[in-house]
Design a protein around this motif. Sequence first.
Motif, PDB file in Angstrom:
ATOM      1  N   GLY A  16       0.800  -1.214   0.000  1.00 52.37           N
ATOM      2  CA  GLY A  16       0.000   0.000   0.000  1.00 52.37           C
ATOM      3  C   GLY A  16       0.833   1.265   0.000  1.00 52.37           C
ATOM      4  O   GLY A  16       2.072   1.226  -0.054  1.00 52.37           O
ATOM      5  N   SER A  17       0.135   2.389   0.077  1.00 54.67           N
ATOM      6  CA  SER A  17       0.782   3.697   0.020  1.00 54.67           C
ATOM      7  C   SER A  17       0.270   4.612   1.125  1.00 54.67           C
ATOM      8  O   SER A  17      -0.879   4.480   1.577  1.00 54.67           O
ATOM      9  CB  SER A  17       0.507   4.375  -1.331  1.00 54.67           C
ATOM     10  OG  SER A  17       1.031   3.633  -2.399  1.00 54.67           O
ATOM     11  N   LEU A  18       1.139   5.516   1.523  1.00 50.97           N
ATOM     12  CA  LEU A  18       0.778   6.578   2.458  1.00 50.97           C
ATOM     13  C   LEU A  18       1.542   7.829   2.053  1.00 50.97           C
ATOM     14  O   LEU A  18       2.641   7.742   1.487  1.00 50.97           O
ATOM     15  CB  LEU A  18       1.146   6.214   3.905  1.00 50.97           C
ATOM     16  CG  LEU A  18       0.284   5.208   4.653  1.00 50.97           C
ATOM     17  CD1 LEU A  18       0.935   4.855   5.985  1.00 50.97           C
ATOM     18  CD2 LEU A  18      -1.120   5.751   4.872  1.00 50.97           C
ATOM     19  N   ARG A  19       0.971   8.984   2.379  1.00 46.79           N
ATOM     20  CA  ARG A  19       1.703  10.231   2.188  1.00 46.79           C
ATOM     21  C   ARG A  19       1.777  10.955   3.515  1.00 46.79           C
ATOM     22  O   ARG A  19       0.748  11.312   4.094  1.00 46.79           O
ATOM     23  CB  ARG A  19       1.046  11.120   1.141  1.00 46.79           C
ATOM     24  CG  ARG A  19       1.921  12.330   0.808  1.00 46.79           C
ATOM     25  CD  ARG A  19       1.347  13.223  -0.276  1.00 46.79           C
ATOM     26  NE  ARG A  19       0.316  14.128   0.239  1.00 46.79           N
ATOM     27  CZ  ARG A  19      -0.001  15.292  -0.328  1.00 46.79           C
ATOM     28  NH1 ARG A  19       0.629  15.690  -1.419  1.00 46.79           N
ATOM     29  NH2 ARG A  19      -0.954  16.046   0.186  1.00 46.79           N
ATOM     30  N   LEU A  20       3.002  11.165   3.962  1.00 47.28           N
ATOM     31  CA  LEU A  20       3.218  11.921   5.183  1.00 47.28           C
ATOM     32  C   LEU A  20       3.380  13.396   4.853  1.00 47.28           C
ATOM     33  O   LEU A  20       3.965  13.752   3.821  1.00 47.28           O
ATOM     34  CB  LEU A  20       4.464  11.421   5.907  1.00 47.28           C
ATOM     35  CG  LEU A  20       4.503   9.930   6.251  1.00 47.28           C
ATOM     36  CD1 LEU A  20       5.772   9.613   7.035  1.00 47.28           C
ATOM     37  CD2 LEU A  20       3.270   9.495   7.004  1.00 47.28           C
ATOM     38  N   SER A  21       2.876  14.233   5.740  1.00 45.94           N
ATOM     39  CA  SER A  21       3.001  15.678   5.563  1.00 45.94           C
ATOM     40  C   SER A  21       3.721  16.276   6.759  1.00 45.94           C
ATOM     41  O   SER A  21       3.604  15.776   7.884  1.00 45.94           O
ATOM     42  CB  SER A  21       1.620  16.322   5.433  1.00 45.94           C
ATOM     43  OG  SER A  21       0.921  15.807   4.317  1.00 45.94           O
ATOM     44  N   CYS A  22       4.453  17.332   6.498  1.00 49.72           N
ATOM     45  CA  CYS A  22       5.166  18.046   7.558  1.00 49.72           C
ATOM     46  C   CYS A  22       4.881  19.527   7.384  1.00 49.72           C
ATOM     47  O   CYS A  22       5.210  20.111   6.338  1.00 49.72           O
ATOM     48  CB  CYS A  22       6.661  17.765   7.468  1.00 49.72           C
ATOM     49  SG  CYS A  22       7.674  18.719   8.626  1.00 49.72           S
ATOM     50  N   ALA A  23       4.271  20.106   8.382  1.00 44.95           N
ATOM     51  CA  ALA A  23       3.934  21.525   8.343  1.00 44.95           C
ATOM     52  C   ALA A  23       4.854  22.293   9.275  1.00 44.95           C
ATOM     53  O   ALA A  23       5.065  21.891  10.418  1.00 44.95           O
ATOM     54  CB  ALA A  23       2.485  21.726   8.755  1.00 44.95           C
ATOM     55  N   ALA A  24       5.389  23.380   8.758  1.00 39.72           N
ATOM     56  CA  ALA A  24       6.170  24.279   9.594  1.00 39.72           C
ATOM     57  C   ALA A  24       5.183  25.235  10.251  1.00 39.72           C
ATOM     58  O   ALA A  24       4.590  26.080   9.588  1.00 39.72           O
ATOM     59  CB  ALA A  24       7.177  25.043   8.750  1.00 39.72           C
ATOM     60  N   ALA A  25       4.968  25.044  11.559  1.00 40.14           N
ATOM     61  CA  ALA A  25       3.937  25.807  12.248  1.00 40.14           C
ATOM     62  C   ALA A  25       4.244  27.299  12.293  1.00 40.14           C
ATOM     63  O   ALA A  25       3.362  28.129  12.198  1.00 40.14           O
ATOM     64  CB  ALA A  25       3.761  25.271  13.662  1.00 40.14           C
ATOM     65  N   SER A  26       5.509  27.630  12.443  1.00 39.90           N
ATOM     66  CA  SER A  26       5.848  29.043  12.460  1.00 39.90           C
ATOM     67  C   SER A  26       7.351  29.200  12.374  1.00 39.90           C
ATOM     68  O   SER A  26       8.103  28.248  12.590  1.00 39.90           O
ATOM     69  CB  SER A  26       5.350  29.709  13.747  1.00 39.90           C
ATOM     70  OG  SER A  26       6.004  29.163  14.875  1.00 39.90           O
ATOM     71  N   GLY A  27       7.794  30.378  12.022  1.00 38.12           N
ATOM     72  CA  GLY A  27       9.188  30.720  12.232  1.00 38.12           C
ATOM     73  C   GLY A  27      10.125  30.589  11.056  1.00 38.12           C
ATOM     74  O   GLY A  27      11.193  31.174  11.063  1.00 38.12           O
ATOM     75  N   PHE A  28       9.784  29.819  10.039  1.00 40.84           N
ATOM     76  CA  PHE A  28      10.727  29.728   8.933  1.00 40.84           C
ATOM     77  C   PHE A  28      10.044  29.252   7.675  1.00 40.84           C
ATOM     78  O   PHE A  28       8.916  28.765   7.721  1.00 40.84           O
ATOM     79  CB  PHE A  28      11.888  28.795   9.283  1.00 40.84           C
ATOM     80  CG  PHE A  28      11.552  27.328   9.237  1.00 40.84           C
ATOM     81  CD1 PHE A  28      10.887  26.735  10.289  1.00 40.84           C
ATOM     82  CD2 PHE A  28      11.919  26.540   8.153  1.00 40.84           C
ATOM     83  CE1 PHE A  28      10.588  25.391  10.263  1.00 40.84           C
ATOM     84  CE2 PHE A  28      11.619  25.189   8.119  1.00 40.84           C
ATOM     85  CZ  PHE A  28      10.953  24.617   9.175  1.00 40.84           C
ATOM     86  N   THR A  29      10.760  29.390   6.595  1.00 49.03           N
ATOM     87  CA  THR A  29      10.245  28.962   5.298  1.00 49.03           C
ATOM     88  C   THR A  29      10.958  27.688   4.893  1.00 49.03           C
ATOM     89  O   THR A  29      12.175  27.672   4.776  1.00 49.03           O
ATOM     90  CB  THR A  29      10.478  30.048   4.231  1.00 49.03           C
ATOM     91  OG1 THR A  29       9.835  31.243   4.640  1.00 49.03           O
ATOM     92  CG2 THR A  29       9.933  29.598   2.893  1.00 49.03           C
ATOM     93  N   THR A  30      10.193  26.630   4.662  1.00 50.22           N
ATOM     94  CA  THR A  30      10.811  25.348   4.340  1.00 50.22           C
ATOM     95  C   THR A  30      11.596  25.400   3.039  1.00 50.22           C
ATOM     96  O   THR A  30      12.543  24.648   2.855  1.00 50.22           O
ATOM     97  CB  THR A  30       9.766  24.228   4.249  1.00 50.22           C
ATOM     98  OG1 THR A  30       8.801  24.578   3.254  1.00 50.22           O
ATOM     99  CG2 THR A  30       9.070  24.028   5.586  1.00 50.22           C
ATOM    100  N   SER A  31      11.215  26.275   2.130  1.00 50.64           N
ATOM    101  CA  SER A  31      11.893  26.329   0.842  1.00 50.64           C
ATOM    102  C   SER A  31      13.325  26.805   0.964  1.00 50.64           C
ATOM    103  O   SER A  31      14.141  26.540   0.088  1.00 50.64           O
ATOM    104  CB  SER A  31      11.127  27.228  -0.125  1.00 50.64           C
ATOM    105  OG  SER A  31      11.048  28.546   0.381  1.00 50.64           O
ATOM    106  N   SER A  32      13.681  27.506   2.028  1.00 50.23           N
ATOM    107  CA  SER A  32      15.050  27.981   2.221  1.00 50.23           C
ATOM    108  C   SER A  32      15.783  27.161   3.265  1.00 50.23           C
ATOM    109  O   SER A  32      16.872  27.539   3.694  1.00 50.23           O
ATOM    110  CB  SER A  32      15.053  29.456   2.603  1.00 50.23           C
ATOM    111  OG  SER A  32      14.332  29.659   3.795  1.00 50.23           O
ATOM    112  N   SER A  33      15.206  26.065   3.659  1.00 49.77           N
ATOM    113  CA  SER A  33      15.792  25.211   4.676  1.00 49.77           C
ATOM    114  C   SER A  33      16.119  23.857   4.066  1.00 49.77           C
ATOM    115  O   SER A  33      15.615  23.496   3.005  1.00 49.77           O
ATOM    116  CB  SER A  33      14.809  25.007   5.828  1.00 49.77           C
ATOM    117  OG  SER A  33      14.319  26.233   6.296  1.00 49.77           O
TER     118      SER A  33
END
Length: 130
Positions: A16-33
């Motif tokens: 089977g398949s699953l998709r995990l998600s990770c949310a940055a709640a505050s403080g930074f931009t994931t695109s620059s990390s």
Amino acid sequence: QVQLVESGGGSVQSGGSLRLSCAAASGFTTSSSCMGWFRQAPGKEREGVAAIDWVGFAPYADSVKGRFAISRDKSKNMVYLQMNSLKPEDTAVYYCAARLPCYSSYSGGNLPSRAEFNVWGQGTQVTVSS
């Protein structure tokens, strides 16, 4: 304070398949990390699964190559781990991690170590039954 929140874990049958998600709640931009996914099975050390640098290079653990894919949605400040063809040995708690600041390049294909990440989520359980 920067926070990461994982979601999307659950129980699935082998294949089977699953998709995990990770949310940055505050403080930074994931695109620059630099972002990473790690996992820890009972009785085992936490191991790297996949990572993505600020450019978009993404190395994987050999055990998940061709089955898992890490991606990033800059507009939503989210990072994902798409997991296909799941196996019982993929059962673990999965953690999202961030490295701030990050000037590294993962173009060489080597997974960064756990020690390189300084922000961690609380984890989400993935259980794969045979």
